[in-house]
Design an enzyme around this catalytic site. Structure first.
Site, PDB file in Angstrom:
ATOM      1  CB  ALA A   8      15.061  -7.158   1.828  1.00 31.46           C
ATOM      2  N   GLY A  10      10.480  -6.668  -1.469  1.00 34.40           N
ATOM      3  CA  GLY A  10       9.379  -5.893  -2.030  1.00 34.40           C
ATOM      4  C   GLY A  10       9.769  -5.066  -3.248  1.00 34.40           C
ATOM      5  NE  ARG A  32       5.309 -12.879   3.346  1.00 40.29           N
ATOM      6  CZ  ARG A  32       5.155 -12.161   2.246  1.00 40.29           C
ATOM      7  NH1 ARG A  32       5.415 -10.876   2.258  1.00 40.29           N
ATOM      8  NH2 ARG A  32       4.746 -12.724   1.129  1.00 40.29           N
ATOM      9  CE  LYS A  36       7.615 -14.539  -0.012  1.00 33.46           C
ATOM     10  NZ  LYS A  36       7.418 -14.118  -1.416  1.00 33.46           N
ATOM     11  CG  ASP A  57       2.562 -11.903  11.320  1.00 32.44           C
ATOM     12  OD1 ASP A  57       2.614 -10.738  10.848  1.00 32.44           O
ATOM     13  OD2 ASP A  57       1.553 -12.348  11.904  1.00 32.44           O
ATOM     14  CB  ILE A  58       6.850  -7.694  10.025  1.00 28.21           C
ATOM     15  CG1 ILE A  58       5.755  -7.250   9.039  1.00 28.21           C
ATOM     16  CG2 ILE A  58       8.036  -8.326   9.308  1.00 28.21           C
ATOM     17  CD1 ILE A  58       6.230  -6.200   8.054  1.00 28.21           C
ATOM     18  CE1 TYR A 163      -0.342   1.370   1.994  1.00 28.90           C
ATOM     19  CE2 TYR A 163      -0.847   3.552   1.121  1.00 28.90           C
ATOM     20  CZ  TYR A 163       0.065   2.551   1.383  1.00 28.90           C
ATOM     21  OH  TYR A 163       1.382   2.719   1.037  1.00 28.90           O
ATOM     22  CE  LYS A 167       3.087   3.684   4.477  1.00 24.84           C
ATOM     23  NZ  LYS A 167       4.173   2.672   4.571  1.00 24.84           N
TER      24      LYS A 167
END
Length: 335
Positions: A8, A10, A32, A36, A57-58, A163, A167
């Site tokens: 959230a 970001g 995290r 934050k 750590d997601i 990257y 995705k």
């Protein structure tokens, strides 16, 4: 109606949270750290309908399970935006590909075990659609139904490949999950994201991931040679956030919403800077004609379906760049 927003704090997620709060959704954000989360809450004015849950750590396989065990019955909608935090990438497979895919697997598994989620909207990427080897083929037409054909091995060549691969494979995991469970799923597949931060205090010149092209051009000098690299697409962060809201408010089950705006050369941005910020003339690289530059991009991008669903006009490159630049210049004391 409660919406879980992963990552959230970001760049994109803050704008998404803003749209949700303005529509009076109950928003649960993952962050995290406690620090934050408290900062995020303060930035939005400490509203009662915004709370946060800490997941350090997601990418850990069971990272989301405590959250869903605790609050799963509250959560109606999941907006999965977060990416694992990667620093000093040395191994494309283990530092990018595996963590991103594991993050998606982890949240979906938590939903399966504990959740009563009605809708999932996942932030993916336009790179999951494009085949870079067909950019120069004028007979190629890309649509929302296309997929990047790169293999897991091919996605370990460089950072961009890793990257885009992460995705792609994460999105495939999500679609497999939706097919298996029948849960509503749509994806947002944005191009290169530009635009301002939601909160000016978060502007970090010289290290802004999403506006690094703009930031680097702001720090050029007269006479610098600008590489005529063509970026085939971009989209403003606010448009991407708005698309997330529309994805949960409309019947977009099974849709991939591909957000694409016209391409640009770095020189296009320099021209905007010289024209819209006259005090920068003589400090940065000069304005030049770009009409003779070759893009090398001849494929056609057809996002008719996305435009029909979204129903709004995307923000122009000039507005997107200028809004970001004003924030950076203020931060640096240059205006």
């Amino acid at each position: 109606m409660a919406v879980l927003v992963t990552g959230a704090t970001g760049f994109l997620a803050q704008w998404v949270v803003d749209y949700l709060l303005k529509e009076n959704y109950v928003v649960i954000g993952t962050v995290r750290s406690q620090e934050k989360g408290e900062k995020l809450h303060r930035q939005f004015g400490s509203p009662s309908n915004l709370s946060f849950e800490i997941i350090p750590d997601i990418s850990e396989p069971a990272a989301f399970e405590p959250l869903f065990k605790k609050r799963g019955e509250e959560i109606d909608i999941v907006l999965h935006i977060a990416l694992p935090h990667s620093v000093n990438v040395r191994d494309y497979e283990n530092d990018i590909l595996v963590p991103v895919v594991n993050t998606t697997k982890g949240i979906l598994n938590a939903i399966r075990i504990y959740g009563d989620v009605k809708k999932i909207v996942m932030t993916s990427s336009f790179l999951t659609i494009l085949d870079v080897f067909k950019f120069g083929n004028e007979c190629t037409v890309f649509t929302e139904k296309d997929w990047n054909p790169a293999t897991w091995e091919e996605c370990q060549i460089d950072l961009v490949s890793a990257y885009s691969g992460s995705k792609k494979f994460a999105e495939e995991v999500a679609w497999d999950f939706a097919t298996e469970t029948g849960i509503f799923l749509s994806t947002i597949n944005p191009a290169l994201i530009l635009g301002p931060q939601k909160f000016e205090e978060d502007v970090r010149p010289r290290s802004n991931t999403y506006n690094k092209i703009v930031d680097s051009l702001l720090h050029t000098k007269p006479g610098d040679k600008i590489i005529p690299k063509y970026f085939p697409c971009y989209v403003d962060v606010r448009d991407v956030a708005r698309a997330h809201l529309i994805a949960i408010q409309k019947d977009t089950d099974g849709e991939r919403l591909c957000l694409w705006n016209d391409g640009f050369f770095p020189q296009n941005i320099l021209n905007i800077l010289n024209q819209k910020f006259p005090h920068l003339r003589g400090e940065i690289a000069e304005e030049k004609d770009v009409s003779r530059l070759s893009t090398g991009f001849r494929a056609v991008i057809d996002t008719t379906r996305t435009k029909e669903i979204l129903g709004f006009t995307f923000t122009s490159l000039e507005e997107s760049v200028c809004d970001a630049v004003v924030q950076i210049l203020k931060k640096e004391g240059r205006i």
